[in-house]
Write a protein that holds these residues in place. Structure first.
Motif, PDB file in Angstrom:
ATOM      1  N   GLN A 189      88.044  23.571  31.508  1.00 19.06           N
ATOM      2  CA  GLN A 189      87.006  22.560  31.370  1.00 19.06           C
ATOM      3  C   GLN A 189      86.598  22.066  32.756  1.00 19.06           C
ATOM      4  OE1 GLN A 189      88.046  18.722  30.077  1.00 19.06           O
ATOM      5  NE2 GLN A 189      86.154  18.381  28.968  1.00 19.06           N
ATOM      6  N   LYS A 190      87.643  21.853  33.567  1.00 14.84           N
ATOM      7  CA  LYS A 190      87.375  21.353  34.901  1.00 14.84           C
ATOM      8  C   LYS A 190      86.537  22.365  35.683  1.00 14.84           C
ATOM      9  CE  LYS A 190      90.051  19.394  38.621  1.00 14.84           C
ATOM     10  NZ  LYS A 190      91.398  19.290  39.144  1.00 14.84           N
ATOM     11  N   SER A 191      86.944  23.636  35.565  1.00 13.97           N
ATOM     12  CA  SER A 191      86.212  24.636  36.336  1.00 13.97           C
ATOM     13  C   SER A 191      84.807  24.796  35.781  1.00 13.97           C
ATOM     14  CB  SER A 191      86.959  25.963  36.353  1.00 13.97           C
ATOM     15  OG  SER A 191      86.926  26.528  35.082  1.00 13.97           O
ATOM     16  N   HIS A 192      84.656  24.554  34.465  1.00 13.17           N
ATOM     17  CA  HIS A 192      83.311  24.598  33.893  1.00 13.17           C
ATOM     18  C   HIS A 192      82.467  23.485  34.497  1.00 13.17           C
ATOM     19  CE1 HIS A 192      80.182  25.354  30.983  1.00 13.17           C
ATOM     20  NE2 HIS A 192      80.181  24.073  30.649  1.00 13.17           N
ATOM     21  N   GLU A 193      83.057  22.284  34.572  1.00 11.41           N
ATOM     22  CA  GLU A 193      82.321  21.166  35.169  1.00 11.41           C
ATOM     23  C   GLU A 193      81.994  21.454  36.619  1.00 11.41           C
ATOM     24  OE1 GLU A 193      84.945  17.938  34.425  1.00 11.41           O
ATOM     25  OE2 GLU A 193      84.327  17.761  32.320  1.00 11.41           O
ATOM     26  N   GLN A 194      82.999  22.034  37.314  1.00  8.42           N
ATOM     27  CA  GLN A 194      82.758  22.348  38.722  1.00  8.42           C
ATOM     28  C   GLN A 194      81.653  23.367  38.856  1.00  8.42           C
ATOM     29  OE1 GLN A 194      86.639  23.490  39.897  1.00  8.42           O
ATOM     30  NE2 GLN A 194      87.142  21.480  40.751  1.00  8.42           N
ATOM     31  N   LEU A 195      81.671  24.337  37.927  1.00  6.35           N
ATOM     32  CA  LEU A 195      80.645  25.368  37.957  1.00  6.35           C
ATOM     33  C   LEU A 195      79.273  24.736  37.786  1.00  6.35           C
ATOM     34  CD1 LEU A 195      80.445  28.466  38.068  1.00  6.35           C
ATOM     35  CD2 LEU A 195      80.223  28.415  35.599  1.00  6.35           C
ATOM     36  N   GLN A 196      79.207  23.787  36.829  1.00  6.42           N
ATOM     37  CA  GLN A 196      77.939  23.106  36.601  1.00  6.42           C
ATOM     38  C   GLN A 196      77.469  22.421  37.878  1.00  6.42           C
ATOM     39  OE1 GLN A 196      76.895  24.626  33.863  1.00  6.42           O
ATOM     40  NE2 GLN A 196      75.855  22.744  33.350  1.00  6.42           N
ATOM     41  N   VAL A 211      76.457  25.018  40.387  1.00 10.53           N
ATOM     42  CA  VAL A 211      75.192  25.646  40.035  1.00 10.53           C
ATOM     43  C   VAL A 211      74.037  24.731  40.405  1.00 10.53           C
ATOM     44  CG1 VAL A 211      73.799  26.071  37.990  1.00 10.53           C
ATOM     45  CG2 VAL A 211      75.959  27.253  38.285  1.00 10.53           C
ATOM     46  N   SER A 212      74.265  23.404  40.228  1.00  8.96           N
ATOM     47  CA  SER A 212      73.162  22.497  40.506  1.00  8.96           C
ATOM     48  C   SER A 212      72.934  22.367  42.004  1.00  8.96           C
ATOM     49  CB  SER A 212      73.434  21.135  39.882  1.00  8.96           C
ATOM     50  OG  SER A 212      74.515  20.542  40.558  1.00  8.96           O
ATOM     51  N   HIS A 213      73.894  22.824  42.796  1.00  6.11           N
ATOM     52  CA  HIS A 213      73.727  22.680  44.245  1.00  6.11           C
ATOM     53  C   HIS A 213      73.286  23.951  44.941  1.00  6.11           C
ATOM     54  CE1 HIS A 213      76.035  18.924  43.737  1.00  6.11           C
ATOM     55  NE2 HIS A 213      75.191  18.553  44.657  1.00  6.11           N
ATOM     56  N   ILE A 214      73.453  25.079  44.271  1.00  2.00           N
ATOM     57  CA  ILE A 214      73.068  26.295  44.991  1.00  2.00           C
ATOM     58  C   ILE A 214      71.545  26.400  45.004  1.00  2.00           C
ATOM     59  CG2 ILE A 214      75.167  27.577  44.502  1.00  2.00           C
ATOM     60  CD1 ILE A 214      73.676  29.031  42.327  1.00  2.00           C
ATOM     61  N   PRO A 215      71.032  26.944  46.114  1.00  2.00           N
ATOM     62  CA  PRO A 215      69.591  27.108  46.167  1.00  2.00           C
ATOM     63  C   PRO A 215      69.191  28.172  45.145  1.00  2.00           C
ATOM     64  CG  PRO A 215      70.632  28.204  48.020  1.00  2.00           C
ATOM     65  CD  PRO A 215      71.713  27.485  47.274  1.00  2.00           C
ATOM     66  N   GLY A 216      67.989  28.083  44.664  1.00  2.00           N
ATOM     67  CA  GLY A 216      67.547  29.058  43.675  1.00  2.00           C
ATOM     68  C   GLY A 216      68.090  28.682  42.308  1.00  2.00           C
TER      69      GLY A 216
END
Lengths: 129, 1257
Positions: B758-765, B768-773
């Motif tokens: 769950q944590k890694s899912h949140e981190q992924l979110q 994802v919101s920070h990567i360009p593109g």
């Protein structure tokens, strides 16, 4: 050793002919016969019987080296020492001329007052050989 | 007359389409009810339905105002509607011949008005209607018709969408479950191919090596041969048959020897799944159980045989054999401790292994063993047991100080265990056993303890038997033996009535002999949970007079149940008639418990598997469900996953009965909870009865009344998260079993993994919101419809739309794509979809503000079950990069133009191979080759070999400095002729980092031709100048020399002037020619090693007349007589002449010029010092330049061409020397030249000498 006395002078430029004749006769006291070209020299040398031939290098027709070669080919004339006179008095040219068998090379312009003396020195240095 | 509806022509396909929706007979759903409610209100009708028409009936997925959920198709209005393209409206059913007699019109629900809009699948099959019904006639206005149609469209969309969504969520659930099972519990999972190569696996602490490393190897390369062979055979089997193949194996892992169970199952034609479970604990439990059973059996066996065997020696022999087998010992003995009349102890064997090693010992053994061997020497290892009364372990007997030595030929003694056998406080015997592999330990001694007790009893019994000889009745003797044993002994008559029981039986059952005598044991001992079948087995055996053995649940006098093993055998009289039954009863409650423990453990594993395969859609639900399963398994009501943050403990997930005052989110001071104990101990903490523990005053106990709890810290991503705990208000009678502790450990691991996920899912979110593109999923169906089920927030930046706008339909994205690129985008997607190849494209967007941006996308396609394709990928903005690329392309085009149009030759070579990569037109023109021909040329096709040495120098420069040249050489043309070139170049790296050489190759034929013309011109001109000059100078010389007689003084002066100037002109011409030759490299040097001093002296002599003109004297102040130099004498003369004449010229009258020759290291210096005016400081820098003289006005006095020093320097350098000067204005100058001193060793090693080879006479 005999004295240098009779000089056959071969030169195409009449002004230089006149000056050199003066220097050799007046200053040096030689007997000078002047020819205007190599062919003339070859023709007249046997008659004149020079002790030394003073030969200009650059001449129309038969040039100095050519004349020397021709002289060396004639047994009667082959032993007469030859001195070149040239305006292209650069070292390697001098060497080439000496290599043809000349006893000396005198650069143009020459000093008329010492020309006779120079020839006498060359004459005697030849005799030392 | 009522008309039943016709069947549509495509009825079969229509029904299939309906069944495919899987919507029939499913519960009502709000998404449909919402629409029917809306319809009901909008049209002000009592009834609104979503009706689906199947083969026999219409069934209502949603209904408002109607109680029945289906009607027959024959009376269905909707069955008519599905025949229509558009809405079927029946304004008054009573007057419509199709429906006037319809029971739904004439009876309930009294339909008068009906309007139905058909519902079509995406393929166009009309499977039902949205219909409204009224009990009075009506007519729909056109706008109402439209509204009905639109509502029907909504229903239609819901029906069609349902399938897609369900598919997607099913897929997600299955993937998540798969992942959950893999990462959580407790097995190792591998995917391997035919060759046993690991294709995939998940991280697991029991992996033999890190996962990444493992994935590069294979089973045969990692596992020991015996395991690998079985595994490979299993893989072959399952790939062939598709059946699951299971096997067990033992393997040493870092934690010690372990047992594993492997299950291998085929995935597809060349891959198999391997699931490996560590069953070490289970195995250990089984082994322990097995051994306990063995020892129990041995005791019972020994007792039984002792009692029934006429020859007790055989009983001891059997017992010794059993002990040796049980302890894996090689040989041993059982010896009774006896005493001599003097009181000295000695040993007499009751049983001893035959270890005879030769004929003598064999004969001795056979003669004496049956009576017992006697050992009196007690200064031995076994003697130490007798003398000390203690157990002796000697695992290195050869060096043990207690040893007595072995007779020759005795089998080797590698380990020894001697155990004293006590009866009461008296040591009656000892057991000696030897050579257990790995030696003996305390654990074994404890394990054998009950056996020793029995052994003691047997020895005593034997002793008594010996003493009493024949005087004792057998029963009495038996009773003496039996009464001592820890087991129960019961003797019944043939009717199975109790005659006698021993104390052991009383201890176990609570009944005394008096209470039992004459009763049938079953009546007293058996109870409600006693297995009737076992009772039947016993009864049957007794009837037939056969021995039997059973395990049975009995009850004590107090009603407590206990498990007992009964071994019963009949006893015969001398006539062979059965007189009695004797049964030995062993309490096997412990054994039963151990077995239950194993079963409980397995049960726990099953629960864990169930938890691990929970659908993974919602972490909250998952964890809560796991808690309730865990609580049920442990038999505790409360399960809590709590988070510990600093000093606070907060309940995050919870299961608890309703009456317990706990809720999610509740926080406690950590110190007031039990959890701090687990956290502080970093390990599982449990208390089964708090009220009886040290913690009964703990605040938590006082507040909660929890009586038992078990709690374990949770480590999430390597950090403490909190605890997983279960608790109960009921105390437990026993401590938590190991299987329960193991269960909670494993469960905590799964919880931690789930939290981590769950944590890694949140981190992924967040990530994802920070990567360009943008990161996205794009799904496209065969009908061309596309959608982005997932897109990261970056899509706003890339396409200017929000993720939710395109979740169902990608049209908004396509609107933004540049019209010129739309086709390319569509084509590339199609291609990727067809061959499932990675999608990669650069394309543009055109936004409403007219701004064009470049995008680059990568995505990997995946074929979905419904025929659609799902891509996972990312798109980034490459506008800047693209602009840079375009700018680069422009700049490259410019360079290319320059390259191609350059009048100078340019070539590009590979640094390593020297191959030509590119050449320009100019180079081709000069060399006469065509482009293709040039590319095949090697270096030496172009460069004459004589330049090899020079080339090597240039290559060195290139390697050292990255540049070479400029230098001149020749190139060979195609026709074999040569032409001169001037080369220079540099190293560059191409984009791949390859070293390349750019060379500028200038054709200098023309320049060379001009130089030659100039040189010839100069030479000709000097000759032509000299000829008239000869006449002029000579004529003047004759006049001035007096050869023409005296001339007047005024004329003489003029002539002198003219003569001097003609001389100056001569010098100028000579110097010009010298300079020209030096510059053109045509000056020849005749270098010869020779003494220096004579040359210096000659130069002084020769220049003295000139110096005399200025009244200047030369003086040699220092000399080096032995110095040799390698020079051209004539040129050195020219140099010295220049320096001496200059010095003379610039000296004041009467001055002296000093010449000094000195040695400086390996150089010799010739210095010429004058006392002239010196050289002005601002001129010193230009001193050696051509045509320079310090003072132009002094020419009369200091005549010269201005070339002298330039030529001098050139000459000095050509002979390997250098020139320099010191000068202070007003104090004179000192010029010096330095020449290398020549010595024999360097003879001939001079470049100039070599250069001149063969050119000298």
């Amino acid at each position: 050793m005999s004295q240098l006395q009779r000089i056959l002078y071969v030169e195409d430029d009449p002004d230089i002919q006149a000056i050199a004749r003066l220097a050799l006769e007046k200053v040096g006291g030689f007997t000078v016969h002047v020819c205007a070209c190599g062919e003339a020299a070859l023709n007249e040398a046997p008659g004149f019987a020079p002790d030394l031939i003073l030969l200009d290098v650059m001449m129309p027709g038969l040039d100095g080296p050519g004349t020397l070669k021709a002289l060396r080919a004639d047994p009667n004339l082959a032993t007469i020492p030859v001195v070149f006179m040239t305006a292209k008095a650069q070292p390697q040219e001098l060497e080439q001329l000496l290599a043809l068998g000349a006893v000396g090379v005198i650069a143009k312009p020459f000093d008329p007052m010492t020309l006779a003396e120079q020839l006498r020195e060359l004459w005697s240095s030849r005799s030392d050989d | 007359m009522m008309q039943p509806p016709e069947r549509p022509q495509n009825e079969t396909q229509r029904l299939n389409a309906l069944y495919e929706r899987a919507i029939l007979d499913t519960p009502a759903e709000e998404r449909f009810d919402r629409i029917t409610r809306l319809a009901q209100r909008l049209f002000e009708v009592p009834i609104a339905l979503v009706s689906l028409v199947d083969e026999q009936r219409q069934w209502f997925k949603s209904r408002q105002g109607l109680d029945v959920c289906e009607t027959g198709r024959d009376v269905s209005f909707c069955a008519h509607t599905i025949l229509e393209e558009d809405i079927l409206a029946v304004n008054d059913a009573a007057t419509d011949p199709r429906f006037a007699n319809n029971p739904l019109v004439t009876g309930e629900p009294h339909i008068r008005f009906y309007a139905g809009a058909p519902l079509a699948t995406r393929d166009g099959y009309r499977i039902g209607t949205l219909c409204i019904i009224d009990t009075r006639p009506r007519e729909l206005t056109p706008s109402q018709r439209l509204a009905l149609r639109e509502l029907a469209d909504c229903v239609q969309d819901e029906i069609n969408l349902r399938q897609d969504r369900e598919l997607a969520s099913l897929l997600a659930a299955s993937q998540a479950r798969h992942l959950g099972i893999l990462t959580a519990l407790p097995d190792m999972v591998f995917v391997v191919d035919q060759a046993g190569r690991f294709i995939d696996c998940h991280d697991h602490p029991d992996l033999l090596m890190p996962r990444e490393q493992l994935l590069r190897t294979s089973i045969p390369n990692t596992l020991p041969a015996h395991v690998a062979e079985r595994a490979m055979a299993a893989i072959r089997d399952t790939l062939q048959t598709g059946e699951t193949v299971a096997f067990e194996y033992d393997l040493d892992i870092p934690a010690g020897p372990a047992s594993f169970e492997a299950r291998v199952r085929r995935i597809n034609a060349d891959q198999a799944l391997i699931i490996i479970r560590n069953i070490t604990r289970q195995k250990q439990a089984e082994t322990a159980l097995h051994e306990q059973q063995r020892i129990t059996a041995m005791i019972a066996h020994a007792q039984a045989s002792f009692i029934s065997e006429p020859d007790q020696r055989e009983a001891f022999d059997t017992l010794l054999g059993d002990i040796l087998a049980l302890t894996h010992s090689e040989y041993g003995f059982i010896g009774e401790v006896l005493h001599t009349p003097g009181g000295e102890p000695y040993l007499k064997t009751h049983a001893i292994t035959n270890i005879a090693w030769n004929a003598d010992t064999r004969a001795f053994y056979e003669a004496n063993a049956p009576q017992g061997l006697v050992f009196t020497n007690l200064k031995t290892l076994f003697g130490a047991v007798v003398t000390s009364g203690e157990a002796v372990i000697a695992n290195a007997p050869a060096t043990d100080p207690r040893r007595g030595g072995l007779p020759d030929g005795h089998p080797p003694l590698k380990a020894f265990l001697g155990l004293p056998v006590h009866h009461g406080s008296e040591m009656v015997a000892m057991l000696g056993i030897a050579n257990r592999p790995g030696g003996y330990d305390q654990a074994l001694i404890e394990f054998l303890d009950p056996l020793l007790l029995t052994l003691g009893q047997l020895i005593i019994a034997a002793r008594m038997k010996r003493r009493l000889e024949d005087n004792q009745a057998e029963l009495a003797r038996l009773s003496r033996v039996a009464s001592q044993t820890i087991n129960g002994v019961i003797i019944t008559d043939t009717e199975a009535r109790v005659e006698w029981i021993n104390e052991g039986f009383t201890r176990i059952s609570g009944y005394t002999l008096d209470e039992m005598r004459g009763r049938k044991p079953g009546e007293l001992l058996q109870g409600p949970d006693t297995d009737p079948e076992t009772v039947a087995v016993m009864r049957e055996a007794i009837c037939r007079g056969k021995p039997f053995q059973v395990d049975i649940l009995n009850y004590t006098r107090d009603g407590q149940p206990y498990w007992i093993r009964i071994q019963s055998s009949p006893m015969y009289d001398s006539a062979g008639q059965i007189t009695n039954f004797m049964a030995i009863e062993t309490d096997i409650t412990h054994e039963r418990q151990a077995r239950e423990e194993v079963e409980h453990h397995l049960q726990g594993l099953a629960v864990l598997n169930e938890i691990a395969s929970l659908p993974a859609q919602d972490v909250d639900q998952q964890l809560t469900l796991a808690l309730s399963l865990g609580a049920r398994h442990l038999g505790m009501e409360i399960g809590v996953i709590g988070e510990a943050q600093r000093e606070t403990f907060r309940i995050r997930w919870l299961v608890a009965p309703e009456n317990v005052d706990l809720r999610v989110g509740q926080a406690f001071p950590l110190q007031d909870t039990y959890h701090h104990l687990a956290i502080a101990g970093s390990d599982l903490d449990s208390i089964h009865h708090l009220g009886a523990s040290d913690y009964r005053s703990h605040p938590s106990y006082l507040a909660n009344g929890v009586e038992s709890y078990i709690s374990i810290p949770l480590q999430v991503s390597g950090q403490l998260f909190g605890t997983l705990s279960f608790s109960s208000s009921k105390a437990r009678t026993n401590p938590f079993k190991e299987s329960e502790r193991e269960f909670i450990r494993l469960l905590s691991r799964w919880v931690a993994v789930t939290l981590e996920k769950q944590k890694s899912h949140e981190q992924l979110q967040k990530l994802v919101s920070h990567i360009p593109g943008m990161v996205y999923q794009y799904q496209q169906w065969p009908d061309g419809r596309g959608a982005l089920p997932y897109s990261s927030p970056g899509i706003l930046d890339i396409y200017g739309v929000h993720p939710e706008e395109v979740r169902e339909n990608a049209a908004a994205v396509y609107r933004v794509i540049h019209p010129d690129d739309l086709h390319a985008v569509a084509q590339s997607i199609k291609r990727s979809m067809q061959d499932l190849s990675t999608w990669h494209l650069q394309y543009r967007t055109l936004r409403y503000n007219g701004r064009v941006r470049w995008l680059e996308g990568h995505a990997t396609p995946e074929a979905m079950a419904d025929g659609s394709t799902l891509w996972h990928g990312y798109i980034r903005d490459i506008t800047q990069q693209k602009h840079a690329e375009l700018a680069m392309a422009r700049s490259e085009a410019r360079l290319r133009g320059l390259f191609e149009l350059s009048p100078v030759g340019i070539a590009l070579n590979d640094f390593e191979t020297g191959n030509f990569l590119e050449v320009n037109e100019a180079l081709l023109r000069s060399s006469g080759y065509s482009q293709d021909e040039f590319m095949t040329l090697s270096y030496w096709d172009l460069t004459p070999r004589e330049y090899e040495a020079q080339e090597r120098l240039q290559l060195e420069s290139l390697e050292k400095t990255g540049q070479y040249g400029p230098y001149e050489k020749e190139y060979i043309r195609k026709d074999g002729s040569r032409y001169p070139v001037l080369l220079h170049g540099m190293v560059v790296l191409d984009t791949n980092g390859r070293k390349l050489i750019w060379s500028i190759i200038e054709d200098i034929s023309e320049r060379k031709r001009l130089e030659r013309m100039k040189s010839e011109f100069v030479s000709t001109v000097s000759h032509e100048l000299r000829t008239p000059l000869t006449s002029i100078a000579a004529a003047l010389g004759l006049i001035q020399g007096g050869a023409m007689g005296e001339i007047p003084e005024n004329v003489r002066q003029l002539v002198q002037l003219a003569h001097k100037n003609s001389q100056r002109l001569t010098y100028l011409i000579n110097d010009l020619l010298d300079m020209e030759k030096l510059m053109a490299g045509k000056m020849r040097f005749n270098l010869q090693p020779q003494a220096l001093m004579p040359l210096v002296k000659q130069a002084m002599t020769d220049n003295r007349p000139y110096a005399d003109q200025f009244d200047v004297a030369f003086s040699l102040t220092s000399r080096q007589d032995d110095v040799m130099v390698n020079v051209d004498a004539q040129r050195l003369h020219q140099i010295l002449t220049n320096l001496l004449s200059n010095a003379a010229k610039f000296s004041p009258e009467g001055a002296q010029v000093e010449i000094a020759v000195t040695r400086i290291d390996d150089q010799v210096r010739i210095a010429v010092k004058d006392r002239g005016p010196g050289i002005p400081a601002d001129f010193q820098a230009h001193l050696f330049e051509k045509f320079s003289q310090a003072d132009g006005s002094n020419t009369r006095k200091r005549s010269g061409t201005g070339l002298g020093l330039a030529i001098t320097r050139e000459l000095v350098q050509r002979m390997g020397g250098s020139i320099g000067f010191e000068s202070v204005e007003g104090q004179g100058s000192c010029f010096h030249i330095d020449l290398p001193i020549w010595n024999e060793q360097q003879g001939g090693d001079n470049p100039e000498t070599r250069h001149n080879e063969g050119t000298e006479p």
